[in-house]
Design a protein around this motif. Structure first.
Motif: not given
Length: 198
Positions: A168, A171, A173, A190, A193-196
């Motif tokens: 991953s 994100a 941010g 954030k 948390e928002g990793r893809s």
């Protein structure tokens, strides 16, 4: 009139990042006025840093022993490895309190202009870790700069061929052109948390 020792100190201070002539001069005069014990304490701290600090044998983070405090912490999740460019990025992410896995420090980023290729980075030890350890996820947390993005893409190609774990990317941010060390805890939290998955 400045003495030769004062001039030398000003010149040395100017070599530090973000320190210009005026700031170096102010710092030098501040150090001159500082009590001798405090000034010598600062000098000893710098000397100790250079003599005692080395890279962790496992992850490349800064340490005073063979393994850093994170690698030797049994409460950290060994199934997750967050790959960062520099040791200061470990400190920045860890300050958020959101990530409890392990790290791997590359000690730089790919930069052909600066003659930094894959051989100059701590990549081979990451590959060895993935072959030897039960890793479920690798999080690429390089800086969102041209060099950081190039490094992440290079790592992605290598990791896809070497491991079957989830890969991953943090994100976005973090602003493009920014550095993790300057981001606040909320932004970093954030971003984690928002990793893809890549």
């Amino acid at each position: 009139m400045k003495t030769s020792s004062l001039n030398r100190l000003i010149e040395e201070l100017k070599r530090l990042p973000g320190i210009g002539s005026k700031t170096a001069q102010r710092l030098a005069f501040f150090l001159m006025k500082m009590p001798k014990e405090r000034a010598l304490g600062l000098a000893r701290a710098i000397e100790d840093l250079k003599e005692k600090t080395r890279f962790c044998a496992r992850c490349g983070n800064l340490s005073e022993s063979e393994l850093c405090g994170i690698c030797s912490d049994s409460k950290r999740d060994p199934s997750m490895i967050c790959v960062v460019q520099e040791a200061m990025d470990v400190m920045a992410i860890d300050r958020t309190g959101e990530y409890r896995g392990q790290y791997h420090v590359l000690n730089g980023a790919l930069s052909p202009m600066d003659a930094v290729g894959p051989e100059e980075l701590n990549i081979q030890s990451l590959v060895r870790r993935l072959e030897l350890e039960p890793v479920k996820e690798v999080i690429l947390a390089t800086n969102p700069t041209i060099e950081g993005e190039a490094t992440a893409m290079y790592l992605l190609q290598i990791l896809r061929s070497k491991c079957r774990c989830k890969i991953s990317r943090i994100a976005r941010g973090i602003p493009i052109g920014g550095h993790l060390e300057y981001a606040d805890e909320v932004t970093l939290s954030k971003a984690m948390e928002g990793r893809s998955e890549l």
